[in-house]
Design a protein around this motif. Structure first.
Motif, PDB file in Angstrom:
ATOM      1  N   UNK A   8       1.152  -1.461   0.285  1.00 30.28           N
ATOM      2  CA  UNK A   8      -0.134  -0.356   0.384  1.00 30.28           C
ATOM      3  C   UNK A   8       0.655   1.832   0.252  1.00 30.28           C
ATOM      4  N   UNK A   9       0.545   2.130  -0.713  1.00 27.48           N
ATOM      5  CA  UNK A   9       1.298   3.169  -1.286  1.00 27.48           C
ATOM      6  C   UNK A   9       0.580   4.067  -0.977  1.00 27.48           C
ATOM      7  N   UNK A  10      -0.635   4.886  -1.304  1.00 24.88           N
ATOM      8  CA  UNK A  10      -1.246   6.343  -1.267  1.00 24.88           C
ATOM      9  C   UNK A  10      -2.866   5.540  -0.701  1.00 24.88           C
ATOM     10  N   UNK A  11      -3.591   6.658  -0.191  1.00 19.32           N
ATOM     11  CA  UNK A  11      -5.193   6.402  -0.361  1.00 19.32           C
ATOM     12  C   UNK A  11      -5.763   5.623  -0.728  1.00 19.32           C
ATOM     13  N   UNK A  12      -6.044   5.659  -2.030  1.00 15.08           N
ATOM     14  CA  UNK A  12      -6.088   4.475  -2.606  1.00 15.08           C
ATOM     15  C   UNK A  12      -6.517   3.160  -2.476  1.00 15.08           C
ATOM     16  N   UNK A  13      -5.592   2.328  -1.054  1.00 13.72           N
ATOM     17  CA  UNK A  13      -5.392   1.821  -1.154  1.00 13.72           C
ATOM     18  C   UNK A  13      -6.003   1.581   0.442  1.00 13.72           C
ATOM     19  N   UNK A  14      -5.873   2.969   0.873  1.00 11.56           N
ATOM     20  CA  UNK A  14      -7.058   2.838   2.300  1.00 11.56           C
ATOM     21  C   UNK A  14      -7.832   1.223   2.543  1.00 11.56           C
ATOM     22  N   UNK A  15      -8.575   1.507   1.456  1.00  9.90           N
ATOM     23  CA  UNK A  15      -9.775   0.317   1.901  1.00  9.90           C
ATOM     24  C   UNK A  15      -9.342  -1.435   2.341  1.00  9.90           C
ATOM     25  N   UNK A  16      -7.833  -1.511   1.350  1.00 10.80           N
ATOM     26  CA  UNK A  16      -7.772  -2.933   1.305  1.00 10.80           C
ATOM     27  C   UNK A  16      -6.767  -2.742   2.747  1.00 10.80           C
ATOM     28  N   UNK A  17      -6.110  -1.784   2.970  1.00 15.87           N
ATOM     29  CA  UNK A  17      -5.693  -1.517   4.464  1.00 15.87           C
ATOM     30  C   UNK A  17      -6.146  -2.264   5.952  1.00 15.87           C
ATOM     31  N   UNK A  18      -7.403  -0.912   5.395  1.00 12.88           N
ATOM     32  CA  UNK A  18      -8.472  -1.522   6.394  1.00 12.88           C
ATOM     33  C   UNK A  18      -8.825  -2.636   7.184  1.00 12.88           C
ATOM     34  N   UNK A  19      -9.635  -3.262   5.786  1.00 16.70           N
ATOM     35  CA  UNK A  19      -9.761  -4.883   5.203  1.00 16.70           C
ATOM     36  C   UNK A  19      -9.046  -5.958   6.378  1.00 16.70           C
ATOM     37  N   UNK A  20      -7.859  -5.551   6.037  1.00 12.81           N
ATOM     38  CA  UNK A  20      -7.360  -6.631   5.996  1.00 12.81           C
ATOM     39  C   UNK A  20      -6.628  -6.385   7.838  1.00 12.81           C
ATOM     40  N   UNK A  21      -6.546  -5.125   8.510  1.00 14.86           N
ATOM     41  CA  UNK A  21      -6.038  -4.929   9.393  1.00 14.86           C
ATOM     42  C   UNK A  21      -7.302  -5.267  10.455  1.00 14.86           C
ATOM     43  N   UNK A  22      -8.533  -5.294  10.127  1.00 14.93           N
ATOM     44  CA  UNK A  22      -9.939  -6.241  10.556  1.00 14.93           C
ATOM     45  C   UNK A  22     -10.334  -7.194  10.705  1.00 14.93           C
ATOM     46  N   UNK A  23      -9.531  -7.425   9.729  1.00 16.11           N
ATOM     47  CA  UNK A  23      -9.062  -9.457   9.618  1.00 16.11           C
ATOM     48  C   UNK A  23      -8.875  -9.838  10.569  1.00 16.11           C
TER      49      UNK A  23
ATOM     50  N   UNK B 144      -8.805   4.180  11.916  1.00 20.42           N
ATOM     51  CA  UNK B 144      -9.222   4.640  10.975  1.00 20.42           C
ATOM     52  C   UNK B 144      -8.281   5.719   9.844  1.00 20.42           C
ATOM     53  N   UNK B 145      -8.153   6.179  11.292  1.00 19.58           N
ATOM     54  CA  UNK B 145      -7.384   7.966  11.366  1.00 19.58           C
ATOM     55  C   UNK B 145      -6.140   7.666  11.247  1.00 19.58           C
ATOM     56  N   UNK B 146      -5.454   6.605  12.227  1.00 15.70           N
ATOM     57  CA  UNK B 146      -4.277   5.709  12.069  1.00 15.70           C
ATOM     58  C   UNK B 146      -3.351   5.613  10.402  1.00 15.70           C
ATOM     59  N   UNK B 147      -4.471   5.258  10.396  1.00 15.05           N
ATOM     60  CA  UNK B 147      -4.202   4.264   8.255  1.00 15.05           C
ATOM     61  C   UNK B 147      -4.158   5.744   7.558  1.00 15.05           C
ATOM     62  N   UNK B 148      -5.322   6.424   7.972  1.00 14.24           N
ATOM     63  CA  UNK B 148      -5.434   7.877   7.161  1.00 14.24           C
ATOM     64  C   UNK B 148      -4.006   8.453   7.268  1.00 14.24           C
ATOM     65  N   UNK B 149      -3.465   8.730   8.074  1.00 11.18           N
ATOM     66  CA  UNK B 149      -1.860   9.747   8.655  1.00 11.18           C
ATOM     67  C   UNK B 149      -0.722   8.402   8.137  1.00 11.18           C
ATOM     68  N   UNK B 150      -1.369   7.700   8.417  1.00 13.95           N
ATOM     69  CA  UNK B 150       0.270   6.595   7.655  1.00 13.95           C
ATOM     70  C   UNK B 150       0.079   6.372   6.151  1.00 13.95           C
ATOM     71  N   UNK B 151      -1.275   6.671   5.344  1.00 14.52           N
ATOM     72  CA  UNK B 151      -0.452   6.521   3.900  1.00 14.52           C
ATOM     73  C   UNK B 151      -0.617   8.260   3.285  1.00 14.52           C
ATOM     74  N   UNK B 152      -1.271   8.515   4.032  1.00 16.09           N
ATOM     75  CA  UNK B 152      -0.650  10.214   3.695  1.00 16.09           C
ATOM     76  C   UNK B 152       0.339  10.573   3.844  1.00 16.09           C
TER      77      UNK B 152
END
Length: 150
Positions: free
Chosen positions: A115-130, A142-150
């Motif tokens: 994952x490199x940018x905000x377009x990958x947020x859904x994939x990262x969130x799905x894996x994190x939840x799993x 979610x806020x920390x993932x946004x911060x990490x990807x931006x």
């Protein structure tokens, strides 16, 4: 099972005469029963504890929001009641990951998925939840993932 523990604690609270705790436990049981009714038409749930934890996490989130609103509105007596319910709810939730562990998990998932940018947020969130859904407040994560990807 978590459901049985809640029932046992309800009986103990009733016998002990702890009205606020009894009320909170009954509220939890009612929410779980509501979820059971919602899921009757769907496929059966494999992991009952996951279902109960999901209900508890939603209830905890609602209580936190209510506490904040009551405190902002100067309704401290209602905020205290919500805090009491939240304390009972949190007794049954698994230990939550702290901020450092959550951010480390996010970085690991980013590295694994590329994952490199905000377009990958859904994939990262799905894996994190799993992987860590039971131990995380997904709203904060979610806020920390946004911060990490931006």
């Amino acid at each position: 099972m978590l459901r049985d523990t809640i029932k046992t604690e309800t009986v103990a609270a009733m016998k002990g005469g702890d009205r606020p705790r009894t009320a909170a436990l009954r509220l939890i049981a009612a929410k779980i029963k509501d979820r059971d009714i919602e899921l009757r038409t769907g496929k059966p749930v494999e992991d009952d504890d996951a279902l109960v934890v999901d209900v508890l996490q939603k209830m905890a989130k609602q209580r936190r929001e209510s506490i904040q609103m009551y405190e902002e509105g100067g309704r401290t007596e209602l905020a205290e009641q919500e805090k009491g319910e939240l304390a009972v709810i949190e007794e049954f939730l698994p230990q939550q990951m702290d901020e450092g562990a959550t951010k480390a998990a996010i970085e690991a998932i980013k590295a694994e998925t590329g994952a490199a940018g905000m377009k990958d947020m859904g994939r990262v969130m799905a894996e994190l939840k799993a992987r860590h859904g039971k131990e995380l407040d997904m709203g904060r994560a979610s806020g920390w993932v946004k911060e990490s990807l931006s």
